[in-house]
Design a protein around this motif. Sequence first.
Motif, PDB file in Angstrom:
ATOM      1  N   GLU A 262      18.756  49.562  26.600  1.00 41.06           N
ATOM      2  CA  GLU A 262      20.120  49.962  26.277  1.00 41.06           C
ATOM      3  C   GLU A 262      21.064  49.628  27.431  1.00 41.06           C
ATOM      4  O   GLU A 262      22.198  49.190  27.221  1.00 41.06           O
ATOM      5  N   GLY A 263      20.586  49.838  28.661  1.00 41.91           N
ATOM      6  CA  GLY A 263      21.402  49.514  29.824  1.00 41.91           C
ATOM      7  C   GLY A 263      21.652  48.026  29.946  1.00 41.91           C
ATOM      8  O   GLY A 263      22.758  47.593  30.286  1.00 41.91           O
ATOM      9  N   LYS A 264      20.642  47.229  29.653  1.00 43.76           N
ATOM     10  CA  LYS A 264      20.808  45.782  29.715  1.00 43.76           C
ATOM     11  C   LYS A 264      21.805  45.314  28.669  1.00 43.76           C
ATOM     12  O   LYS A 264      22.653  44.450  28.939  1.00 43.76           O
ATOM     13  N   ARG A 265      21.725  45.867  27.462  1.00 43.12           N
ATOM     14  CA  ARG A 265      22.646  45.466  26.412  1.00 43.12           C
ATOM     15  C   ARG A 265      24.076  45.854  26.761  1.00 43.12           C
ATOM     16  O   ARG A 265      25.020  45.082  26.529  1.00 43.12           O
ATOM     17  N   ALA A 266      24.265  47.025  27.340  1.00 44.94           N
ATOM     18  CA  ALA A 266      25.605  47.455  27.748  1.00 44.94           C
ATOM     19  C   ALA A 266      26.157  46.526  28.821  1.00 44.94           C
ATOM     20  O   ALA A 266      27.352  46.201  28.835  1.00 44.94           O
ATOM     21  N   TYR A 267      25.284  46.094  29.725  1.00 42.75           N
ATOM     22  CA  TYR A 267      25.671  45.131  30.764  1.00 42.75           C
ATOM     23  C   TYR A 267      26.121  43.818  30.138  1.00 42.75           C
ATOM     24  O   TYR A 267      27.157  43.252  30.522  1.00 42.75           O
ATOM     25  N   LEU A 268      25.383  43.321  29.149  1.00 44.10           N
ATOM     26  CA  LEU A 268      25.725  42.054  28.508  1.00 44.10           C
ATOM     27  C   LEU A 268      27.046  42.159  27.746  1.00 44.10           C
ATOM     28  O   LEU A 268      27.871  41.230  27.775  1.00 44.10           O
ATOM     29  N   ASP A 269      27.250  43.274  27.054  1.00 42.41           N
ATOM     30  CA  ASP A 269      28.518  43.465  26.341  1.00 42.41           C
ATOM     31  C   ASP A 269      29.693  43.485  27.317  1.00 42.41           C
ATOM     32  O   ASP A 269      30.755  42.898  27.055  1.00 42.41           O
ATOM     33  N   ALA A 270      29.516  44.170  28.440  1.00 46.18           N
ATOM     34  CA  ALA A 270      30.576  44.242  29.439  1.00 46.18           C
ATOM     35  C   ALA A 270      30.810  42.872  30.067  1.00 46.18           C
ATOM     36  O   ALA A 270      31.958  42.508  30.371  1.00 46.18           O
ATOM     37  N   TRP A 271      29.737  42.124  30.280  1.00 48.73           N
ATOM     38  CA  TRP A 271      29.866  40.762  30.834  1.00 48.73           C
ATOM     39  C   TRP A 271      30.718  39.888  29.922  1.00 48.73           C
ATOM     40  O   TRP A 271      31.623  39.193  30.386  1.00 48.73           O
ATOM     41  N   TRP A 272      30.464  39.920  28.621  1.00 39.33           N
ATOM     42  CA  TRP A 272      31.237  39.116  27.672  1.00 39.33           C
ATOM     43  C   TRP A 272      32.729  39.433  27.781  1.00 39.33           C
ATOM     44  O   TRP A 272      33.567  38.528  27.721  1.00 39.33           O
ATOM     45  N   ASP A 273      33.055  40.703  27.970  1.00 38.82           N
ATOM     46  CA  ASP A 273      34.457  41.118  28.037  1.00 38.82           C
ATOM     47  C   ASP A 273      35.129  40.744  29.349  1.00 38.82           C
ATOM     48  O   ASP A 273      36.351  40.882  29.472  1.00 38.82           O
ATOM     49  N   SER A 274      34.353  40.272  30.343  1.00 34.69           N
ATOM     50  CA  SER A 274      34.921  39.923  31.649  1.00 34.69           C
ATOM     51  C   SER A 274      34.875  38.424  31.935  1.00 34.69           C
ATOM     52  O   SER A 274      35.151  37.998  33.058  1.00 34.69           O
ATOM     53  N   ILE A 275      34.541  37.620  30.935  1.00 27.57           N
ATOM     54  CA  ILE A 275      34.451  36.169  31.125  1.00 27.57           C
ATOM     55  C   ILE A 275      35.841  35.559  31.225  1.00 27.57           C
ATOM     56  O   ILE A 275      36.730  35.861  30.430  1.00 27.57           O
ATOM     57  N   ASP A 276      36.022  34.689  32.205  1.00 25.35           N
ATOM     58  CA  ASP A 276      37.260  33.938  32.352  1.00 25.35           C
ATOM     59  C   ASP A 276      37.101  32.625  31.583  1.00 25.35           C
ATOM     60  O   ASP A 276      36.522  31.670  32.072  1.00 25.35           O
ATOM     61  N   TRP A 277      37.603  32.593  30.355  1.00 21.86           N
ATOM     62  CA  TRP A 277      37.382  31.434  29.482  1.00 21.86           C
ATOM     63  C   TRP A 277      38.136  30.199  29.949  1.00 21.86           C
ATOM     64  O   TRP A 277      37.769  29.074  29.593  1.00 21.86           O
ATOM     65  N   GLU A 278      39.161  30.384  30.759  1.00 20.28           N
ATOM     66  CA  GLU A 278      39.841  29.217  31.340  1.00 20.28           C
ATOM     67  C   GLU A 278      38.883  28.470  32.265  1.00 20.28           C
ATOM     68  O   GLU A 278      38.821  27.235  32.255  1.00 20.28           O
ATOM     69  N   THR A 279      38.127  29.216  33.063  1.00 20.88           N
ATOM     70  CA  THR A 279      37.138  28.600  33.942  1.00 20.88           C
ATOM     71  C   THR A 279      36.030  27.943  33.128  1.00 20.88           C
ATOM     72  O   THR A 279      35.566  26.841  33.459  1.00 20.88           O
ATOM     73  N   VAL A 280      35.591  28.600  32.067  1.00 18.87           N
ATOM     74  CA  VAL A 280      34.540  28.035  31.217  1.00 18.87           C
ATOM     75  C   VAL A 280      34.993  26.706  30.618  1.00 18.87           C
ATOM     76  O   VAL A 280      34.242  25.716  30.617  1.00 18.87           O
ATOM     77  N   GLU A 281      36.221  26.660  30.131  1.00 24.65           N
ATOM     78  CA  GLU A 281      36.731  25.417  29.541  1.00 24.65           C
ATOM     79  C   GLU A 281      36.855  24.322  30.594  1.00 24.65           C
ATOM     80  O   GLU A 281      36.577  23.159  30.331  1.00 24.65           O
TER      81      GLU A 281
END
Length: 305
Positions: A262-281
């Motif tokens: 459960e902790g790992k999944r919460a970490y992954l969900d929070a990670w998705w919400d903090s992604i800088d998509w400008e950098t990814v592009e």
Amino acid sequence: MKHGVDKACSRKPLYNPKTTRRRLHNIPQLVYNEAFTNNGVGKVFSPAAFNVAWHQYQGHLVKRLNEMTAGHPSSNKETKEILLANARNPNQAALFNHASMAWNNHHFFTTLSPSPTPMTDHLITRLSGSFSSIESFRAQLLATAQSMFGPGFVWLIRNPASRGYRGSASSDQGNPANDPEFTILCTYIAGSPLPGAHPRVQSVDMNTENSQSVMNSAGAIGPYSGNAESTISPGRIARAEICLGVNTWEHCWMHDRGVGSEGKRAYLDAWWDSIDWETVERNAAMDSYGGGRNRLPRAGEGLYR
């Protein structure tokens, strides 16, 4: 359990910049280092967890790199050069592991932001061409990371040679141009997503083997294989853009969330919400950014000397 983790993290740090002599390899400066240090990274890392996952862990990797390359020509090479040069040499497994992990961890943190930018319409269209929709892409990426048993990274990779083929049948399935433009790749422990570093399949940890035990016919590529001249793994594309990666090592999520899926999944969900998509592009080096000739530094590159 949380108390035990906090107690462990309060011990002497792996790396202390005040007492460690300066060497050629140093911890790269993150764009948002001050904000991350003071405030943490969104809901992904508290300030204490960021200190462990970046300052202490990255510092430990850099310290070990300096120790292993002292007096060697590699001491003057960038981390990416070191990992590529030693990716297929089992006699330098430890050097590769530390260089690769340093590159991976740095790339991971460069795609995070305290004020993450949303995806552009252009990126949404291109990703949807490979994953049907952004919802499907998110579900597949996070499910893959959640399913990884043990430490590693899950990457979003772009194949520049792709023509955006999405079917399951082709008269030329071995041609990278017929592969999806974007794919998800898992690397385990300190494995590298870089095309020039794809390792041979190993049934043993080469850190525990001596050079006399290595057979010249080991693997399909590299100096210890029967095809030592090969530089790219069979079946892999010769060029790939490393767009995004998530770190699934336990020290990234256990400090704030304890042990448990459960902790790992919460970490992954929070990670998705903090992604800088400008950098990814920008990392994807698509045509909107000049086919790879970017104005800004690419994540994970050129910042280790």
